[in-house]
Write an enzyme that holds these catalytic residues in place. Structure first.
Site, PDB file in Angstrom:
ATOM      1  N   CYS A 224     -17.499 -45.674 -22.221  1.00  0.00           N
ATOM      2  CA  CYS A 224     -18.117 -44.787 -21.555  1.00  0.00           C
ATOM      3  C   CYS A 224     -17.631 -44.120 -20.242  1.00  0.00           C
ATOM      4  O   CYS A 224     -18.109 -43.266 -19.915  1.00  0.00           O
ATOM      5  CB  CYS A 224     -19.630 -45.265 -21.405  1.00  0.00           C
ATOM      6  SG  CYS A 224     -20.288 -46.033 -22.953  1.00  0.00           S
TER       7      CYS A 224
ATOM      8  N   HIS B  53     -10.014 -51.439 -13.056  1.00  0.00           N
ATOM      9  CA  HIS B  53     -10.011 -51.947 -14.105  1.00  0.00           C
ATOM     10  C   HIS B  53      -9.877 -53.449 -13.979  1.00  0.00           C
ATOM     11  O   HIS B  53      -9.296 -53.991 -13.451  1.00  0.00           O
ATOM     12  CB  HIS B  53      -8.789 -51.426 -14.947  1.00  0.00           C
ATOM     13  CG  HIS B  53      -8.758 -51.898 -16.377  1.00  0.00           C
ATOM     14  ND1 HIS B  53      -8.902 -53.055 -17.009  1.00  0.00           N
ATOM     15  CD2 HIS B  53      -8.350 -50.815 -17.359  1.00  0.00           C
ATOM     16  CE1 HIS B  53      -8.880 -52.789 -18.403  1.00  0.00           C
ATOM     17  NE2 HIS B  53      -8.489 -51.616 -18.690  1.00  0.00           N
TER      18      HIS B  53
ATOM     19  N   HIS C 160     -23.793 -43.302 -14.728  1.00  0.00           N
ATOM     20  CA  HIS C 160     -23.619 -43.526 -16.127  1.00  0.00           C
ATOM     21  C   HIS C 160     -25.019 -43.714 -16.572  1.00  0.00           C
ATOM     22  O   HIS C 160     -25.401 -44.915 -16.288  1.00  0.00           O
ATOM     23  CB  HIS C 160     -22.578 -44.442 -16.620  1.00  0.00           C
ATOM     24  CG  HIS C 160     -22.545 -44.627 -17.987  1.00  0.00           C
ATOM     25  ND1 HIS C 160     -22.640 -43.630 -19.068  1.00  0.00           N
ATOM     26  CD2 HIS C 160     -22.637 -45.961 -18.714  1.00  0.00           C
ATOM     27  CE1 HIS C 160     -22.816 -44.428 -20.130  1.00  0.00           C
ATOM     28  NE2 HIS C 160     -22.669 -45.704 -20.086  1.00  0.00           N
TER      29      HIS C 160
ATOM     30  N   ASN D 174     -28.319 -42.378 -24.471  1.00  0.00           N
ATOM     31  CA  ASN D 174     -26.860 -42.919 -23.763  1.00  0.00           C
ATOM     32  C   ASN D 174     -25.786 -42.099 -24.589  1.00  0.00           C
ATOM     33  O   ASN D 174     -25.387 -42.419 -25.497  1.00  0.00           O
ATOM     34  CB  ASN D 174     -26.649 -44.168 -23.728  1.00  0.00           C
ATOM     35  CG  ASN D 174     -25.443 -44.604 -23.312  1.00  0.00           C
ATOM     36  OD1 ASN D 174     -24.323 -43.821 -23.164  1.00  0.00           O
ATOM     37  ND2 ASN D 174     -24.970 -46.068 -23.223  1.00  0.00           N
TER      38      ASN D 174
END
Length: 452
Positions: A179, A258, A348, A381
């Site tokens: 995402c 990350h 998000h 979503n």
């Protein structure tokens, strides 16, 4: 006359004494200033973007979702679990699924996956290009991202074929990025624009729902069936100086984090077969903790770039005190107030619990998460495109003013946390047609809260 010819001409004049020393320094200064402006990198401008608005006949009210699951022969335990997740998801009755998912049983074929991509992407690309009278052959760079669907020919090839983009276009497709891939696409374009001056880039961010429905009985994988809905966004990015006059935003900073080296983070969103061999994407119980850790790491890098000195000093001072105080008197390190750096937040819309956790981590006010909650309620979503529906909401509400700064926060498998900081450089018209047109007056709404 080129820069090299100009330098050689005036160097020869100096050598034969044709000009004085003061003139020499003036000429050198002019050349250096010209060279600076000639070589300096252009800004990265968000000219405009379009979010996909699904037709009403594709809506999936809660009652339809449950009825559909019953017809698909899920057992009662699975049905009860789906209903609990749905009630607490923050998703309303207006979100949509593609046509194949409405079939009984859902048709998860490759053909239908391609059809879904064409339905979403062809419409938003057409709207975006026609909106600004952009000829398809003027696009220099094309980047698409779709995590779970990677057909051959690729998604960029579909767009090139449909709109007749030119043969030397630089095209890229990102898959498996989760995402957060929408912001990753912007990052890739930003780096490409450093190399290719005076260029126009088209970014497509979406997720394919039709070919990725899970038909098994693992609850950690069934959650994705409940949370994800169809959607997508097309974004026009430029480093051309003439486009700054018509652009909405300028990219200020982009920070990528990350945590794939950590095993729990790596497995927190994971696609694999269940014990019966049915493939699906599982969401682990560690997901919220991992997302919080990724956000903190991301904030440590973003903070010095955007926060005022007063907030940075308070953070540094609290960190020093924590180190110096005896272990029994340890205090928490001060959390900088990011509301002093940004006027708007696009978190998000992965689910109500995700938005709640991020709001708490950043110590945000309720209104700061409004766009995320309303985008989740209305569209569900939509994966990597959710942050664009949220920005679209803020614009439709007339909240974004020239000079305002926006923080887009994306989370994705891997596990990744990516941030994009934008500055509004135009007067935004809230009446401009977009995905919220005709319904924005109904929002914000009070979302029902269910006991755990």
């Amino acid at each position: 006359m080129t820069m090299e010819t100009l330098v050689c001409k005036y160097f020869s004049l100096i050598c034969d004494g044709s000009i004085y020393v003061t003139q020499y320094f003036a000429i050198v200064s002019i050349i250096l200033i010209s060279l600076f402006f000639y070589l300096r990198s252009n800004g990265v401008y968000l000219v405009d973007y379009v979010c996909y608005s699904p037709p009403n006949h594709l809506r999936v009210p809660h009652s339809h979702f449950v009825e559909h699951s019953e017809f698909c022969n899920f057992d009662q335990d699975i049905l009860d679990f789906e209903m609990r997740v749905l009630e607490r998801s923050g998703i309303g009755d207006e979100s949509c699924m593609p046509p194949p998912v409405h079939e009984i049983p859902p048709n998860c074929s490759l053909r239908n996956g391609v059809a879904e991509m064409e339905m979403v992407l062809f419409e938003i690309v057409k709207d975006l290009l026609s909106k600004h009278n952009v000829h398809p052959k003027s696009i220099d760079i094309l980047v698409s991202n779709c995590s779970l669907f990677c057909p051959t020919p690729s998604i960029p090839s579909m767009i090139i074929n449909r709109f007749g983009l030119r043969s030397n276009i630089k095209s890229f497709n990102l898959s498996g990025m989760g995402c957060s891939a929408g912001i990753l696409s912007i990052s890739l374009v930003k780096d490409l624009l450093r190399v290719y001056k005076n260029s126009l880039a088209l970014v497509l961010t979406t997720e394919a729902i039709a070919p990725n429905g899970y038909q098994g009985k693992s609850k950690s994988k069934i959650m994705t069936n409940v949370l994800f809905r169809m959607g997508g966004a097309a974004i026009l990015i430029s480093n051309r100086k003439q486009d700054k006059k018509i652009a909405k935003y300028e990219l200020q900073h982009l920070v990528r984090t990350h945590l794939g080296s950590d095993e729990k983070a790596y497995k927190s969103v994971y696609q694999d077969p269940d014990k019966d061999g049915v493939v699906g994407v599982s969401l682990s119980r560690e997901l919220l903790r991992v997302a919080g850790s990724a956000l903190r790491t991301n904030m440590r890098e973003l903070g010095p770039l955007v926060l005022p000195y007063s907030e940075l000093l308070r953070y540094v001072w609290s960190a020093i005190q924590t180190k110096l105080l005896p272990s029994g008197d340890q205090k928490k390190i001060y959390l900088p107030n990011f509301r002093k750096a940004f006027q708007h937040f696009c978190i998000h819309a992965g689910g109500k619990s995700v938005i709640d956790a991020i709001e708490e981590s950043l110590k945000l006010q309720k209104e700061d998460g409004e766009a995320s909650r309303m985008a989740l309620y209305r569209f569900g979503n939509t994966s990597s495109s959710s942050v664009w529906y949220e920005l679209c909401y803020l614009e439709a509400k007339g909240k974004v003013k020239k000079g305002d700064r926006v923080w887009q926060i994306g989370f994705g498998s891997g596990f990744k946390c990516n941030s994009a900081a934008w500055k509004c450089i135009a007067d935004i018209d809230p009446n401009e047609r977009n995905a919220w047109s005709g319904i924005i007056h109904s929002y914000p709404i009070e979302i029902p809260v269910f006991d755990c």
